[in-house]
Design a protein around this motif. Structure first.
Motif, PDB file in Angstrom:
ATOM      1  N   SER A   1       0.799  -1.226   0.000  1.00 31.94           N
ATOM      2  CA  SER A   1       0.000   0.000   0.000  1.00 31.94           C
ATOM      3  C   SER A   1       0.836   1.282   0.000  1.00 31.94           C
ATOM      4  O   SER A   1       0.307   2.352  -0.291  1.00 31.94           O
TER       5      SER A   1
ATOM      6  N   VAL B   1      -6.535  -6.470   3.015  1.00 31.79           N
ATOM      7  CA  VAL B   1      -7.777  -5.923   2.460  1.00 31.79           C
ATOM      8  C   VAL B   1      -8.919  -6.936   2.513  1.00 31.79           C
ATOM      9  O   VAL B   1     -10.002  -6.686   1.979  1.00 31.79           O
TER      10      VAL B   1
ATOM     11  N   THR C   1      -0.864   3.992  -2.658  1.00 37.58           N
ATOM     12  CA  THR C   1      -1.908   3.615  -3.600  1.00 37.58           C
ATOM     13  C   THR C   1      -3.161   4.459  -3.368  1.00 37.58           C
ATOM     14  O   THR C   1      -3.458   4.853  -2.243  1.00 37.58           O
ATOM     15  N   PHE C   2      -3.890   4.694  -4.456  1.00 37.84           N
ATOM     16  CA  PHE C   2      -5.193   5.342  -4.319  1.00 37.84           C
ATOM     17  C   PHE C   2      -6.185   4.394  -3.649  1.00 37.84           C
ATOM     18  O   PHE C   2      -7.012   4.807  -2.838  1.00 37.84           O
ATOM     19  N   SER C   3      -6.095   3.116  -4.007  1.00 37.05           N
ATOM     20  CA  SER C   3      -7.008   2.109  -3.462  1.00 37.05           C
ATOM     21  C   SER C   3      -6.301   0.764  -3.478  1.00 37.05           C
ATOM     22  O   SER C   3      -5.574   0.446  -4.427  1.00 37.05           O
ATOM     23  N   ASN C   4      -6.522  -0.026  -2.448  1.00 35.49           N
ATOM     24  CA  ASN C   4      -5.937  -1.363  -2.379  1.00 35.49           C
ATOM     25  C   ASN C   4      -6.929  -2.457  -2.765  1.00 35.49           C
ATOM     26  O   ASN C   4      -6.675  -3.638  -2.528  1.00 35.49           O
ATOM     27  N   PHE C   5      -8.049  -2.063  -3.349  1.00 40.09           N
ATOM     28  CA  PHE C   5      -9.088  -3.023  -3.717  1.00 40.09           C
ATOM     29  C   PHE C   5      -9.231  -3.145  -5.228  1.00 40.09           C
ATOM     30  O   PHE C   5     -10.233  -3.670  -5.720  1.00 40.09           O
ATOM     31  N   GLU C   6      -8.217  -2.667  -5.966  1.00 32.94           N
ATOM     32  CA  GLU C   6      -8.255  -2.725  -7.428  1.00 32.94           C
ATOM     33  C   GLU C   6      -7.670  -4.045  -7.920  1.00 32.94           C
ATOM     34  O   GLU C   6      -7.066  -4.807  -7.165  1.00 32.94           O
TER      35      GLU C   6
ATOM     36  N   HIS D   1      -2.135   4.413 -10.544  1.00 37.05           N
ATOM     37  CA  HIS D   1      -2.607   3.737  -9.334  1.00 37.05           C
ATOM     38  C   HIS D   1      -1.956   4.319  -8.080  1.00 37.05           C
ATOM     39  O   HIS D   1      -2.374   4.023  -6.970  1.00 37.05           O
TER      40      HIS D   1
ATOM     41  N   ALA E   1      -3.684   4.750   7.160  1.00 30.51           N
ATOM     42  CA  ALA E   1      -4.130   5.270   5.868  1.00 30.51           C
ATOM     43  C   ALA E   1      -3.545   6.651   5.620  1.00 30.51           C
ATOM     44  O   ALA E   1      -3.389   7.447   6.556  1.00 30.51           O
TER      45      ALA E   1
ATOM     46  N   SER F   1      -5.761  12.525   2.759  1.00 30.02           N
ATOM     47  CA  SER F   1      -6.073  13.271   1.541  1.00 30.02           C
ATOM     48  C   SER F   1      -6.186  14.751   1.871  1.00 30.02           C
ATOM     49  O   SER F   1      -6.674  15.131   2.934  1.00 30.02           O
TER      50      SER F   1
END
Length: 546
Positions: free
Chosen positions: A81, A113, A211-216, A226, A240, A243
């Motif tokens: 992440s 995740v 990462t923007f998201s760890n669920f991609e 990413h 986390a 932002s």
């Protein structure tokens, strides 16, 4: 036929001969698949078709013999992440503790995740660094960190951030490197490369990449889109990332150690140079913005009242209003006096919006530049479009062009160019970097070099001519480069028949060519509309006005 052991192309066609899928595999991708009994299994069946020809699009099978005829079970829900591959330099305190190299502060962060805890025993990372996890259970949604040096990590970040261990071998290359993550069953979870070219903030300035998201889908980890630079200096290991709020307000100038008062200023009662401190604030957006309930904290304290700051407008808050007016007059818009003062050595500044969200949180250092440390120059932010970590880095600031700074005024694009092309001391020495000076003795003054985008310290030429044969006629062609950032200069091509009277050349589409070279340099080419054989004398000059 048989599948080549060294790799070959495979094509899948439909019943009408249409190609559905075409890719090439290589035997060098994964040693377990090269005669060791494992097969190649696609990492993500939903990935773009071009990824099938990349090693990152495949992994070795879980089992010897592969898994023909059925889907292998889902990969573990562990994801990388955050990566801090080129941290900022050690602080003075960190150096006293024996850490003289920024590599000691590298780290890789992981997140679970999935909905269940993961026992990490036997998971490992390889290539850039080597690390095999011991017995450690990572709960759902939790983060864990593997650092270059455990003691250095704890010194910089403190306790309570789920530090799992330290690199067993290797370091994270500053320019970019491959990272692979395996499960305890040797399932390949991640295989990607990061790059220092992605974001300047992460290349030694202080940001990590997160990462923007760890669920991609897993192939996304290979894409720069990413990732983002962390908004916090040093990243956000073990939690986390934060932002930034959507605010157009920026701090753009600091007069933290003003020049001493003049005799006239002393006679008016202003005997301390701190009386002349100021902080400049800019609205970087194209819309009017209300500063009501914005707040400056840290070294100083002030909560703003209603003030509608216009697009591109610069305003200031000051230490002492009467002193500021005595030195700068009434033309600069002052929106308040702050309590406290800007320390001459180092100080923290925090800018918060009305919802108490932090926009900027940084420390400046008084020893960044000699000219700003009591010699009359202010600190000016270099680029307001950069990430927030640049506000806490020397590279993010430069001294003002002139004594007493430039409160309320737009930054000078010429001086920004000077700062990029001359040494710190030469940049503020008008005998070297002045507009009409020619330090490289190539008969091009600095202002001409600025307009042409050439190097003021190298005898290069940004303008030249040539002769071309067109329709059996000899035509002169004039070419010059252009600096697209030199928005405050005008370049006019003029012609004369007698070297006395000059007229601007009409740049019609028929004789004007604009192009961009491979290195990004802009270039303008003008084709003379009179052949040399016409007998008409014509002289040319390029006028540069600012």
């Amino acid at each position: 036929g048989t599948l080549s052991n060294s790799g070959e192309t495979i094509e899948l066609s439909g019943q009408f001969g249409n190609i559905i899928q075409e890719f090439k595999y290589e035997d060098s991708w994964y040693p377990p698949t090269d005669g060791k009994g494992r097969s190649l299994v696609a990492v993500d069946y939903n990935a773009p078709l071009e990824s099938w020809s990349l090693s990152e699009g495949w992994r070795s099978s879980k089992l010897v013999g592969g898994s023909p005829g059925y889907f292998e079970t889902q990969l573990p829900h562990l994801r990388i992440s955050e990566i801090h591959f080129n941290p900022s330099d050690p602080s003075e305190n960190e150096r006293l503790e024996g850490f003289n190299n920024n590599d000691a502060f590298e780290f890789i962060e992981f997140q679970n995740v999935g909905p269940l805890a993961i026992q990490l025993d036997g998971f490992r990372i390889s290539d850039a660094v080597d690390f095999t996890f011991g017995r450690y259970e990572l709960g759902p949604g939790e983060y864990g960190v593997v650092a270059s040096d455990s003691r250095a990590f704890l010194l910089r970040y403190g306790e309570g951030l789920n530090l799992i261990g330290h690199f067993q071998n290797g370091k994270l290359d500053d320019s970019g490197e491959r990272i692979r993550l395996y499960s305890n069953e040797e399932e390949l979870i991640h295989d990607f490369r990061y790059s220092s070219d992605w974001y300047p903030e992460s290349d030694g300035i202080g940001s990590s990449i997160e990462t923007f998201s760890n669920f991609e889908q897993l192939f996304q980890w290979r894409l720069v889109s990413h990732w983002r630079p962390s908004s916090e200096r040093g990243g956000s290991p073990g939690r986390a990332g934060r932002s930034l709020p959507d605010s157009p307000i920026r701090i753009t100038e600091l007069m933290f150690n003003p020049g001493p008062p003049t005799e006239e200023e002393k006679a008016d009662g202003f005997i301390e140079n701190d009386d002349f401190e100021f902080i400049e604030i800019l609205n970087v957006s194209s819309e009017v913005h209300n500063l009501s309930n914005y707040e400056l904290l840290g070294a100083v304290r002030i909560r703003f009242n209603d003030f509608f700051i216009q697009p591109g407008q610069r305003v200031v808050v000051v230490k002492r209003l009467l002193a500021f007016r005595a030195r700068y007059g009434d033309s600069v818009r002052v929106i308040g006096e702050y309590s406290g003062n800007l320390n001459n050595n180092s100080e923290r500044l925090i800018l918060r919006d009305p919802s108490d969200q932090t926009i900027l949180d940084f420390n400046y250092l008084g020893n960044w530049y000699k000219s700003t440390d009591g010699k009359g120059h202010s600190l000016n932010i270099v680029n307001t479009d950069r990430g927030p970590v640049f506000w806490g880095a020397e590279e993010g600031w430069r001294p003002s062009k002139g004594i007493n700074g430039s409160p309320g005024k737009k930054s000078d694009p010429y001086f920004s160019w000077v700062w990029d092309n001359f040494s710190d001391s030469a940049a503020i020495d008008s005998n070297i970097s002045g507009e009409l000076k020619d330090p490289d003795n190539d008969n091009l003054s600095n202002i001409a070099e600025y307009a042409l985008g050439t190097d003021p310290l190298s005898r290069d030429q940004g303008l030249f001519h040539s002769v071309s044969d067109q329709d059996e006629k000899r035509i002169i062609i004039l070419t010059h480069t252009m600096n697209e950032l030199a928005t405050d200069v005008e370049m006019i091509l003029e012609s004369s028949s007698n070297l006395k009277t000059w007229d601007a050349v009409n740049l019609s589409p028929e004789n004007y060519i604009y192009s961009v070279l491979k290195d990004g340099t802009q270039q303008r080419t003008i084709v003379d509309d009179l052949p040399m054989s016409s007998g008409i004398h014509r002289f040319y000059r390029l006028m540069i006005r600012r």
